[in-house]
Design a protein around this motif. Sequence first.
Motif, short mmCIF file in Angstrom:
data_model
loop_
_atom_site.label_atom_id
_atom_site.label_comp_id
_atom_site.label_asym_id
_atom_site.label_seq_id
_atom_site.Cartn_x
_atom_site.Cartn_y
_atom_site.Cartn_z
N ALA A 317 0.83 -1.20 0.00
CA ALA A 317 0.00 0.00 0.00
C ALA A 317 0.86 1.25 0.00
O ALA A 317 0.58 2.22 -0.71
N GLN A 318 1.93 1.27 0.81
CA GLN A 318 2.84 2.42 0.83
C GLN A 318 3.54 2.60 -0.51
O GLN A 318 3.76 3.73 -0.96
N THR A 319 3.86 1.48 -1.14
CA THR A 319 4.48 1.55 -2.47
C THR A 319 3.54 2.23 -3.47
O THR A 319 3.95 3.09 -4.25
N GLY A 320 2.28 1.81 -3.44
CA GLY A 320 1.31 2.42 -4.34
C GLY A 320 1.14 3.90 -4.08
O GLY A 320 1.08 4.71 -5.02
N LEU A 321 1.10 4.31 -2.82
CA LEU A 321 0.94 5.72 -2.49
C LEU A 321 2.16 6.53 -2.91
O LEU A 321 2.03 7.70 -3.30
N GLN A 322 3.34 5.92 -2.84
CA GLN A 322 4.54 6.64 -3.27
C GLN A 322 4.49 6.98 -4.75
O GLN A 322 5.03 7.99 -5.19
N LEU A 323 3.80 6.15 -5.52
CA LEU A 323 3.72 6.35 -6.96
C LEU A 323 2.54 7.25 -7.37
O LEU A 323 2.31 7.45 -8.55
N ILE A 324 1.80 7.78 -6.38
CA ILE A 324 0.60 8.54 -6.71
C ILE A 324 0.92 9.82 -7.47
O ILE A 324 0.10 10.31 -8.25
#
Length: 530
Positions: A317-324
């Motif tokens: 989830a943190q990985t996805g948010l970093q790519l936002i």
Amino acid sequence: MTTQASPPSAPTAPPDRIKGGFTKSPWATLVAIAFGVMMVALDGTIVAVANPAIGASLGASLAELQWVTHGYLLGLAVFLITAGKLGDRFGHRNTYLVGVVGFVLSSVAIALSSGVVMLIAFRIVQGVFGALLLPSAMGLMRASFPPSRLGRAFGVFGSLIGAATAGGPILGGVLVSAFGWEAVFYINAPVGALALALGMWLLSANAPTDPGSRMDVPGIVLISITIFALVWALVEAPSIGWGHPITLASLGATLVFGLAFVLWERRPEQPLIPLGLFTNPSVSIGVVLTVLMAVGLMGSLFFITFYLQGVRGMSPAQTGLQLISMTAMMAITSPIAGRILDRVGARPPTTVGLLSASIGMFMLSRLDGETGVPYMSVAFVLLGVGLSLVMTGATAAIIGNAPVRFAGVASAVQQAAMQLGGSLGTAVLGVVMSATIVSTLPSHYGSAGLEEPSSGELAGMQSTVAQGGAVVPEGADATVTAAVTEASNLAFLDGLHLAFIIASALLLLGAILALFMRSGRMTDGPVVHV
């Protein structure tokens, strides 16, 4: 050489009506295809975040995880050209709806897979149905919008693809964290149901754009073998070596069958791909730029997730948010690019986009174990803005310069270039990563005071280290564990740096090539058959 002009466009028919009294418009078509297109684009990248979970759950190696990605791309790439012709010949509406249904069913089958081999097999099937869906969607849009408004339409279309492509890691991170890796495939069931309902409601009656043509069966066989052999070589070479007989045989088959396809298609009688399309420099350059854009996008996404989760210890989830930041920019920039494209043509936004993406990729090549979030966000913003500009401009250059009757084939060429570029990106950058890790890991072990691994041990460790992990000896204490992890992360970063510098250089090369694109408005010009 013979010249054959495309038939004049049919007079504009009165707009169709849909239930409830609303008038069908080109924008209704775009709404109808939006969810189907986003579903296919999403599945190209949503698996990036799920890869570590799939590997842990099914015991998959790096090569097998690459096949989870490449199996999908293989099905897409091999069948795209044929699917584009089917849409032109039998109607894009029906072809699109069949693609949606098949895509959903194969997605559910993937989620139910009990082993990695079964998962990869259904990913290939999923790619085949995605191939039916994408060219038909773009063919419907090309036939619905007049040339003067195509730029704006491609901008919105590019925004949908860009947002879904870049949003895959974000949604994937949330789904994997909450429900497990299977959820990234189950999600296609409700999305596909909505896409099917909108398609049946909003799309005009099925109307083939090239109904009198015949299916070029020899051409279909030749191009399918060519693309299959190329993708197979790109996928297998990183694990078995570029000098391995299987790799060389695959590359040889690519050259032989590719040449045979070109020679066969030079016949003037209803070829699968009218080679005259490529006499337009904007079309040819657009294809090359699409490949370069996909190399940068897919190659970076595949390995950046291993960096964020393996080296930085982030959750999915943190990985996805970093790519936002990249996701947001791809969604915002594409419609703006479309408006600019209608005014000044494809060359300016495409060139600027490639420069922006090149700078963003170079910034990512400077990542280390302590890089701050603001730095990464700026790099992702530059990459997102750049790739969305390229996606919109290159798509318009290819499809906008093709006559409406060949809209399906032209869109298939564009999508095939994107899928092959994605395979090329992960394969070539994967080779760079692996080779660099093998060459630098022993020295990092030595610097950490550890015994340098032998060549045999390196071969077994390379796959784990390339995924951002470390091979810690059983029973090792905290000090040794920390030293092994640090040495492995440094070797991973060495490979990441070199791979992303190469990607940055390729995007810069593309910016130079984009200067030779035509900036004029898109029109339905003649097609020259060679």
